[in-house]
Design an enzyme around this catalytic site. Structure first.
Site, PDB file in Angstrom:
ATOM      1  N   LYS A  70     -14.031  32.773 -15.411  1.00 18.16           N
ATOM      2  CA  LYS A  70     -14.114  34.069 -14.723  1.00 18.16           C
ATOM      3  C   LYS A  70     -14.265  35.222 -15.718  1.00 18.16           C
ATOM      4  O   LYS A  70     -15.116  36.086 -15.532  1.00 18.16           O
ATOM      5  CB  LYS A  70     -12.877  34.300 -13.853  1.00 18.16           C
ATOM      6  CG  LYS A  70     -12.686  33.273 -12.748  1.00 18.16           C
ATOM      7  CD  LYS A  70     -11.453  33.532 -11.910  1.00 18.16           C
ATOM      8  CE  LYS A  70     -10.151  33.507 -12.678  1.00 18.16           C
ATOM      9  NZ  LYS A  70      -9.764  32.207 -13.228  1.00 18.16           N
ATOM     10  N   ARG A  75     -11.136  23.526 -26.330  1.00 18.89           N
ATOM     11  CA  ARG A  75     -11.091  24.894 -26.856  1.00 18.89           C
ATOM     12  C   ARG A  75     -10.002  25.020 -27.929  1.00 18.89           C
ATOM     13  O   ARG A  75     -10.213  25.616 -28.975  1.00 18.89           O
ATOM     14  CB  ARG A  75     -10.835  25.875 -25.699  1.00 18.89           C
ATOM     15  CG  ARG A  75     -10.739  27.324 -26.134  1.00 18.89           C
ATOM     16  CD  ARG A  75     -10.729  28.279 -24.966  1.00 18.89           C
ATOM     17  NE  ARG A  75      -9.459  28.272 -24.261  1.00 18.89           N
ATOM     18  CZ  ARG A  75      -9.235  28.933 -23.124  1.00 18.89           C
ATOM     19  NH1 ARG A  75     -10.199  29.622 -22.552  1.00 18.89           N
ATOM     20  NH2 ARG A  75      -8.044  28.893 -22.559  1.00 18.89           N
ATOM     21  N   ARG A  91       0.025  25.867 -14.945  1.00 21.82           N
ATOM     22  CA  ARG A  91      -0.754  27.016 -14.467  1.00 21.82           C
ATOM     23  C   ARG A  91      -1.667  26.610 -13.311  1.00 21.82           C
ATOM     24  O   ARG A  91      -1.846  27.373 -12.359  1.00 21.82           O
ATOM     25  CB  ARG A  91      -1.585  27.605 -15.610  1.00 21.82           C
ATOM     26  CG  ARG A  91      -0.731  28.273 -16.678  1.00 21.82           C
ATOM     27  CD  ARG A  91      -1.569  28.818 -17.819  1.00 21.82           C
ATOM     28  NE  ARG A  91      -2.422  29.902 -17.375  1.00 21.82           N
ATOM     29  CZ  ARG A  91      -3.591  30.216 -17.932  1.00 21.82           C
ATOM     30  NH1 ARG A  91      -4.047  29.532 -18.960  1.00 21.82           N
ATOM     31  NH2 ARG A  91      -4.296  31.224 -17.476  1.00 21.82           N
ATOM     32  N   ARG A 139      -4.338  29.584 -28.484  1.00 26.50           N
ATOM     33  CA  ARG A 139      -3.560  30.228 -27.429  1.00 26.50           C
ATOM     34  C   ARG A 139      -2.370  29.347 -27.051  1.00 26.50           C
ATOM     35  O   ARG A 139      -2.493  28.128 -26.973  1.00 26.50           O
ATOM     36  CB  ARG A 139      -4.442  30.454 -26.193  1.00 26.50           C
ATOM     37  CG  ARG A 139      -5.493  31.509 -26.412  1.00 26.50           C
ATOM     38  CD  ARG A 139      -6.450  31.654 -25.269  1.00 26.50           C
ATOM     39  NE  ARG A 139      -5.810  31.639 -23.953  1.00 26.50           N
ATOM     40  CZ  ARG A 139      -6.422  31.997 -22.837  1.00 26.50           C
ATOM     41  NH1 ARG A 139      -7.674  32.383 -22.862  1.00 26.50           N
ATOM     42  NH2 ARG A 139      -5.795  31.941 -21.689  1.00 26.50           N
ATOM     43  N   ARG A 143      -4.195  37.567  -6.075  1.00 25.22           N
ATOM     44  CA  ARG A 143      -3.688  36.223  -6.359  1.00 25.22           C
ATOM     45  C   ARG A 143      -3.021  35.588  -5.148  1.00 25.22           C
ATOM     46  O   ARG A 143      -2.756  34.400  -5.158  1.00 25.22           O
ATOM     47  CB  ARG A 143      -2.671  36.266  -7.500  1.00 25.22           C
ATOM     48  CG  ARG A 143      -3.277  36.555  -8.843  1.00 25.22           C
ATOM     49  CD  ARG A 143      -2.212  36.500  -9.923  1.00 25.22           C
ATOM     50  NE  ARG A 143      -2.710  37.011 -11.179  1.00 25.22           N
ATOM     51  CZ  ARG A 143      -3.146  36.251 -12.179  1.00 25.22           C
ATOM     52  NH1 ARG A 143      -3.144  34.960 -12.057  1.00 25.22           N
ATOM     53  NH2 ARG A 143      -3.567  36.795 -13.281  1.00 25.22           N
TER      54      ARG A 143
END
Length: 194
Positions: free
Chosen positions: A14, A127, A150, A139, A88
């Site tokens: 996104k 990633r 998540r 991250r 959300r």
């Protein structure tokens, strides 16, 4: 000019696609995370409220987030707005609909980036591996375990929005696992019809 929501689980792309739309269509990306960080240091009344809530370690209320979005909508956007990370929940979707109506704006499309969960987890792990190999920071949420938490939160709270917007006739879907340029082209087709 088009006002859109980008939907999809974390890691679906996104943010990447929103940045492309900002560059190619002069749209304004309204990312709730970015807006909260910006507000916290702005010195405005809303910014002071955000800072106080965040310093307590509490979650920022829907009322505050809608207030921040209202401030951004006041400034306008030649190419329209991209809602990224908001809404959300169904409650937030209702609040956004009311806010847009108050401002004389409409939602032109809700674009869901459809992805396969296993492929998405693989994408996140890759990633992290690439960042490590390049000597870049990884991250904290780029582990399969954290990412799966998540994903569960997304399916519990945010995934119901697909049915909500489908019922309103706004929902469009795009293969989020296609090549970035292909995803961008599919989004462009949707926007050109909006």
């Amino acid at each position: 000019m088009a006002n859109i929501i980008l939907l999809g689980p974390p890691g679906a792309g996104k943010g990447t696609q929103a940045k492309r739309l900002v560059d190619s269509r002069n749209m304004v990306q309204l990312s709730t995370g970015d807006m909260l960080r910006e507000a916290k240091t702005s010195g405005t009344e809303m910014g002071r409220r955000v800072a106080e809530v965040m310093e307590r370690g509490a979650l920022v209320t829907d009322e505050i987030v809608i207030g921040l979005i209202a401030e951004k909508l006041e400034k306008g956007a030649a190419g329209g707005f991209i809602f990224d990370g908001f809404p959300r929940t169904l409650r937030q979707a209702d609040a956004l609909g009311e806010l847009l109506a108050q401002k004389g704006l409409k939602l032109d499309a809700v674009i869901e980036l459809v992805v396969d969960d296993a492929a998405l987890v693989g994408r996140i792990v890759k990633r992290a591996d690439e960042a490590r190999a390049a000597g870049e920071p990884v991250r904290a949420d780029d582990t399969a375990e954290v990412f799966e938490v998540r994903l569960r939160a997304y399916y519990k709270n945010t995934a119901p929005l697909t049915g909500y917007y489908y019922a309103k006739g706004n929902l469009q879907t795009v293969d989020g696992l296609a090549e970035m340029d292909s995803v961008a082209a599919d989004i462009a087709k949707i926007l050109d019809k909006a």
